[in-house]
Enzyme design. Structure first.
Site, PDB file in Angstrom:
ATOM      1  N   TYR A   1       0.874  -1.175   0.000  1.00 17.04           N
ATOM      2  CA  TYR A   1       0.000   0.000   0.000  1.00 17.04           C
ATOM      3  C   TYR A   1       0.908   1.221   0.000  1.00 17.04           C
ATOM      4  O   TYR A   1       2.050   1.144  -0.409  1.00 17.04           O
ATOM      5  CB  TYR A   1      -0.932  -0.105   1.223  1.00 17.04           C
ATOM      6  CG  TYR A   1      -2.063   0.893   1.281  1.00 17.04           C
ATOM      7  CD1 TYR A   1      -2.867   1.135   0.179  1.00 17.04           C
ATOM      8  CD2 TYR A   1      -2.337   1.582   2.465  1.00 17.04           C
ATOM      9  CE1 TYR A   1      -3.922   2.043   0.244  1.00 17.04           C
ATOM     10  CE2 TYR A   1      -3.387   2.483   2.541  1.00 17.04           C
ATOM     11  CZ  TYR A   1      -4.175   2.715   1.432  1.00 17.04           C
ATOM     12  OH  TYR A   1      -5.206   3.606   1.503  1.00 17.04           O
TER      13      TYR A   1
ATOM     14  N   ASN B   1      -0.188  11.943   0.855  1.00 12.48           N
ATOM     15  CA  ASN B   1       0.598  10.774   0.459  1.00 12.48           C
ATOM     16  C   ASN B   1       1.189  10.980  -0.931  1.00 12.48           C
ATOM     17  O   ASN B   1       0.636  11.740  -1.715  1.00 12.48           O
ATOM     18  CB  ASN B   1      -0.294   9.521   0.434  1.00 12.48           C
ATOM     19  CG  ASN B   1      -0.681   9.065   1.817  1.00 12.48           C
ATOM     20  OD1 ASN B   1       0.147   9.026   2.706  1.00 12.48           O
ATOM     21  ND2 ASN B   1      -1.951   8.727   2.001  1.00 12.48           N
TER      22      ASN B   1
ATOM     23  N   ASP C   1     -13.367   6.300  -0.716  1.00 11.69           N
ATOM     24  CA  ASP C   1     -12.387   6.244   0.364  1.00 11.69           C
ATOM     25  C   ASP C   1     -11.664   7.571   0.549  1.00 11.69           C
ATOM     26  O   ASP C   1     -11.328   7.954   1.668  1.00 11.69           O
ATOM     27  CB  ASP C   1     -11.382   5.126   0.105  1.00 11.69           C
ATOM     28  CG  ASP C   1     -10.510   4.847   1.318  1.00 11.69           C
ATOM     29  OD1 ASP C   1     -11.046   4.805   2.443  1.00 11.69           O
ATOM     30  OD2 ASP C   1      -9.292   4.665   1.148  1.00 11.69           O
ATOM     31  N   ASP C   2     -11.416   8.283  -0.550  1.00 13.65           N
ATOM     32  CA  ASP C   2     -10.702   9.560  -0.454  1.00 13.65           C
ATOM     33  C   ASP C   2     -11.535  10.610   0.286  1.00 13.65           C
ATOM     34  O   ASP C   2     -10.989  11.448   1.000  1.00 13.65           O
ATOM     35  CB  ASP C   2     -10.350  10.075  -1.856  1.00 13.65           C
ATOM     36  CG  ASP C   2      -9.536   9.055  -2.639  1.00 13.65           C
ATOM     37  OD1 ASP C   2      -8.453   8.700  -2.165  1.00 13.65           O
ATOM     38  OD2 ASP C   2     -10.005   8.600  -3.687  1.00 13.65           O
TER      39      ASP C   2
END
Length: 591
Positions: free
Chosen positions: A139, A447, A305-306
């Protein structure tokens, strides 16, 4: 005929709601992947019973040198394997030793993907037993580099690729996938991969990685997971000119063409897999992400999810941090750098939780939350020019052009970075936070690691060890003035596997905001005093399966309370039920 069939079923009638038929909301575990005990014999079916050379090349059934003497005789494996018989534990030990020999993280990623392609159960055994070590490999942050180089390292297709070439034939394409009992789909169009931008078809690494975590961390069985990439082109000139690029070499489709194509996809998914399949949108650009979530949130079981996963995990960290900060959520002021899907999603969930706790209207609780975008602080004088998802955050204030001035003007308790741009929390910004907060909360969430707004060491050093720090990608512990600080990681992997599993085991048909709040509360409840003593606001990932079971139980309970669950009757103990439904990767014995 029904009386005869009833006898064959052991007394079950067609009108009965059989507890066997609804594992994961309606998809029966035909092959005993979940329900068979580890010493119970199962049949290694493919299209027919797998045996011999074929069996060794089937990742679902291959055990390598762990096939017993009896299995080698029964399945025509004699001579196809060396004579030694190893345990799964010994195989795991050998492979972990091999993986640790690689110095380049991308090589570790490739080794893990190769293992998944040849021995599925061993792959998940490694990932579950070594989650803190391997999670950054499969991930973020390593998956980001893997996506950038996906064309070069591509060896064997994983998941389903649906390009504009398949327009009008998407249902047929989905039917090409061999598994029928799909419960979770993760889909991306590759336009906004992590903080790396448009990677087009090479974004497939994200759905593959996410679904590996659905299984390893959440317990959804691998055969029920389907990674999908929607290829509508790319605007990345480097990829368009790359001879090894694996996607469509054309500019991105937009507007009506794009949304019509996505609508065909969503319709085909529902037609092929039913009402209760969870579709997780992943790494879509802001404008499309909000549009798709709004459009399909009332007709499909969808989750972004974001927007929602990030919001839920950050809210959990904030709720847990109150033990260190003091007061309630409504007593604090929050300032975001970044007003995209992550920033606005987090802000909205914080405001919802504040409203729930204080009974104050949502419009009022939003006023405790401020956002800074590329043009400065979002204020009312800018409202007409703002995108629709930013408008609720336009409050009364004079214009402020940069983050440092915004920090000094708003004086927030918590500074949260979702900008996707590294090094934005400068020394001056962090020192300003420390000047008017005894314990400033700093969350650098972008990220991968290179895009983090600041490092853990910078946050602790610039605040003289007073900060509570968490990030999106992992940072090593930091020693400052003789004290060891353990940075928290606001990793979506805490939330989405358990949330998705809770939806699956309850047979939920829609995702409701209250489920996200329930997931946050369950995660925050797993932080102990021992963790607080180390400055942690998230529990260690080593305990993630237990955490996921509690999150799944909380989410399932909320689905039942809201009347959105179809798996009836409701289990008496949802935590135990969740744990009993979880996929385990230990080898099965074959007949």
């Amino acid at each position: 005929m029904e009386s005869f069939l009833k006898m064959q079923r052991g007394g079950e009638c067609v009108l009965d709601l059989s507890p066997r038929s609804t594992v994961g909301g309606g998809v029966e575990d035909v092959y005993g992947e979940d329900r068979a005990s580890e010493d119970q014999l199962v049949t290694p079916w493919t299209v027919s019973v797998a045996s011999g050379y074929t069996m060794l090349r089937d990742p679902h059934h291959n055990k390598g040198l762990a096939f017993t003497e009896k299995e080698r005789d029964a399945h025509y494996l004699r001579g196809l394997l060396p004579p030694a018989v190893l345990t799964q534990e010994l195989q795991e030990k050998k492979l972990m030793n091999n993986i640790r020999q690689y110095e380049v993280p991308l090589h570790k990623y490739m080794a893990m993907m190769e293992l998944e392609e040849r021995n599925e159960r061993l792959f998940y055994k490694l990932l579950i037993d070594n989650v803190e070590e391997l999670l950054p490999i499969v991930y973020t942050p390593v998956v980001g580099e893997a996506c950038q180089k996906y064309g070069s390292i591509f060896r064997r297709p994983q998941g389903v690729y649906i390009s504009l070439k398949e327009k009008g034939k998407i249902l047929e394409v989905l039917r090409n996938w061999p598994e029928r009992g799909i419960q979770v789909i993760v889909v991306t169009d590759g336009e906004r991969i992590l903080g790396l931008g448009d990677l087009g078809c090479q974004g497939m690494g994200i759905p593959v990685g996410k679904l590996a975590l659905y299984t390893a961390l959440g317990g959804v069985r691998p055969s029920a997971c389907l990674p999908i990439t929607i290829d509508v082109g790319t605007n990345n000139e480097q990829l368009l000119n790359d001879e090894f690029y694996i996607g469509l070499k054309q500019k991105r489709a937009t507007g009506k063409e794009y949304y019509d194509f996505l609508h065909e996809f969503m319709s085909a998914v529902k037609q092929n897999y039913g009402e209760k399949v969870l579709v997780q949108f992943e790494d879509f650009a802001n404008h499309n992400a909000f549009e798709l979530l709004a459009k399909y949130g009332t007709t499909h079981l969808v989750f972004n999810d974001d927007i929602q996963g990030t919001a839920s995990v950050v809210l959990a960290g904030l709720v847990a941090s109150l033990k260190l900060l003091g007061g309630s959520l409504g007593d604090h002021t929050f300032l975001f750098l970044g007003a995209g899907e992550a920033g606005t999603g987090i802000a909205e969930l914080i405001a919802l939780e504040m409203s729930k706790q204080t009974k104050i209207p949502l419009e009022e609780t939003r006023k405790k939350i401020w956002l800074v975008d590329s043009k400065g602080l979002i204020v009312k004088s800018r409202k007409e020019s703002l995108q629709h998802f930013k408008q609720p955050w336009a409050h009364d204030h004079e214009p402020v052009n940069n983050l440092l001035d915004a920090v000094n003007a708003i004086k927030p308790t918590a500074l949260i970075g979702t900008s996707g741009v590294g090094k934005q929390f400068t020394k001056e910004v962090v020192e300003a936070m420390a000047a008017f907060n005894q314990t400033p909360l700093i969350m650098a969430l972008s990220n991968p690691t290179s895009q983090a707004e600041c490092t853990a060491e910078e946050a602790y050093t610039w605040t003289e060890g007073r900060a509570i720090f968490s990030s999106g990608s992992p940072f090593d512990p930091v020693e400052y003035n003789g004290k060891l600080f353990v940075p928290g990681q606001a990793n979506n992997a805490y939330i989405f596997p358990g949330l998705g599993f809770g939806l699956v085991i309850s047979g939920a048909i829609r995702v409701h905001d209250d489920m996200l709040l329930a997931a946050s509360e369950a995660l925050a409840g797993q932080v102990t005093q021992e963790h607080y003593d180390k400055g942690m606001i998230y529990p260690p990932l080593s305990n993630i399966r237990t955490i996921s079971a509690h999150i799944a139980a909380n989410v399932a309970a909320k689905a039942y309370d809201l009347g959105l669950a179809t798996r009836l009757p409701r289990p008496a103990d949802l935590v135990k039920y969740a744990e009993s439904c979880m996929y385990t990767p230990n080898y099965r014995n074959y007949r």
